[in-house]
Design an enzyme around this catalytic site. Sequence first.
Site, PDB file in Angstrom:
ATOM      1  N   ARG A 111       0.945   6.718  17.169  1.00  0.00           N
ATOM      2  CA  ARG A 111       0.784   7.706  16.102  1.00  0.00           C
ATOM      3  C   ARG A 111       1.478   9.043  16.381  1.00  0.00           C
ATOM      4  NH1 ARG A 111       0.570   3.441  13.611  1.00  0.00           N
ATOM      5  NH2 ARG A 111      -1.410   2.683  12.766  1.00  0.00           N
ATOM      6  N   ASP A 168      -6.886   6.838  12.651  1.00  0.00           N
ATOM      7  CA  ASP A 168      -5.477   7.168  12.470  1.00  0.00           C
ATOM      8  C   ASP A 168      -5.264   8.446  11.665  1.00  0.00           C
ATOM      9  OD1 ASP A 168      -4.372   5.222  14.042  1.00  0.00           O
ATOM     10  OD2 ASP A 168      -4.081   3.794  12.416  1.00  0.00           O
ATOM     11  N   ASP A 190       0.820  -1.216   0.000  1.00  0.00           N
ATOM     12  CA  ASP A 190       0.000   0.000   0.000  1.00  0.00           C
ATOM     13  C   ASP A 190       0.856   1.270   0.000  1.00  0.00           C
ATOM     14  OD1 ASP A 190      -2.136  -1.671   0.011  1.00  0.00           O
ATOM     15  OD2 ASP A 190      -2.954  -1.034   1.933  1.00  0.00           O
ATOM     16  N   SER A 243      -7.157  -6.526   8.502  1.00  0.00           N
ATOM     17  CA  SER A 243      -6.025  -5.592   8.520  1.00  0.00           C
ATOM     18  C   SER A 243      -5.337  -5.666   9.873  1.00  0.00           C
ATOM     19  CB  SER A 243      -6.497  -4.164   8.243  1.00  0.00           C
ATOM     20  OG  SER A 243      -7.312  -3.698   9.298  1.00  0.00           O
TER      21      SER A 243
END
Length: 409
Positions: free
Chosen positions: A102, A131, A20, A185
């Site tokens: 993050r 996110d 990705d 995922s």
Amino acid sequence: MSATKPAVKKVVLAYSGGLDTSIILKWLQETYGCEVVTFTADLGQGEELEPARAKAEMLGIKPHNIFIEDLREEFVSEYVFPMIRANALYEGIYLLGTSIARPLIAKKQIEIARKTGADAVCHGATGKGNDQVRFELGYYALEPSIKIIAPWREWEFKSREDLIAFAEAHQIPVAKDKRGEAPFSVDANLLHSSSEGKVLEDPNVEPPPYVFMRTIAPEDAPDKPTIITLGFEKGDAVSLDGKKMSPATLLAALNDLGRDNGIGRVDLVENRFVGMKSRGVYETPGGTILLAAHRAIESLTLDRGAAHLKDDLMPRYAELIYNGFWFSPEREMLQALIDKSQEHVEGEVRLKLYKGNVIVIGRKSAKSLYSMNLVTFEDDRGAYDQKDAQGFIRLNALRLRTLGQRDRG
């Protein structure tokens, strides 16, 4: 390039080396015609990161524009441990493993942008999840004028097939196991792994065994318990079984112990900041052990008022992290209060790990507020006069008696 898109000279991409983000890299070059800098963070996800360098070079990135950093110690000491000091749980169950990673990634992207003269940053988060919010709130807090590119909100790709076709057209290698839709995922770091989507979307269906990657099933764990001792200083774990360890080394060791004893599995439905509910399967073996031990040492060393105030504030603190406000003044204010509370949180906690359970079996501290003289049923040598309780109760009952008299007419 579309006229609606901002002019970008150089962009720092959060790059994993996977399919990705490799597609995003090439898409940035084509769509924005800009120079791309890649940043790959080692947060303890358990993957070899050097292939990301080779992949970036293959896609035309110059060596001086490829950044790979080992952030494991910084991640645990500056992000995970401060959160554990607060006993933070989102909605009472989620140990915030993805959320807490993050802000560190965002911070490093901004640092690299400054170092390389980049005027934009880019992430690979989708337009449906949390996110994107966490990354972008971090970017804006640290560099208010930065340009942000979020490909999943911009590009025209509608399906996995579209992405694969783009990859093949641009000679981006596609592994055989990446050609079909992924069964779910995954996000992973040293604190946890999370699995969401596809086979996990129905919250009434038990997760298939192959979803779990960090822990064995509790029923398969050893029949004999594992006994460990964790040492604490100022609210942080500093030793395991008497051996001093760095934060990341200690958490990795707890992960191994948790894995082998089936500890840390959570199947939850959470409320995303963007407004929808989502089902996730999370594994936080070391973090689960750490939280139980931290609460145990606090039970000895924290005053009741301080402990209860922390518990009152914890949901707010956890929500700030979940929603992406790590760099907000209110999170920093709460952190100062939490850290102040940890000045005397030191000592040792003994734990039994057994078939998915973390059981506290002992705790001791030189700073303990626990008094054997006060709690004993035997002679307390005058430390506590039981007659004092009568006046204490009558004073606390005064308003209740007054209410009762009124209500009974």
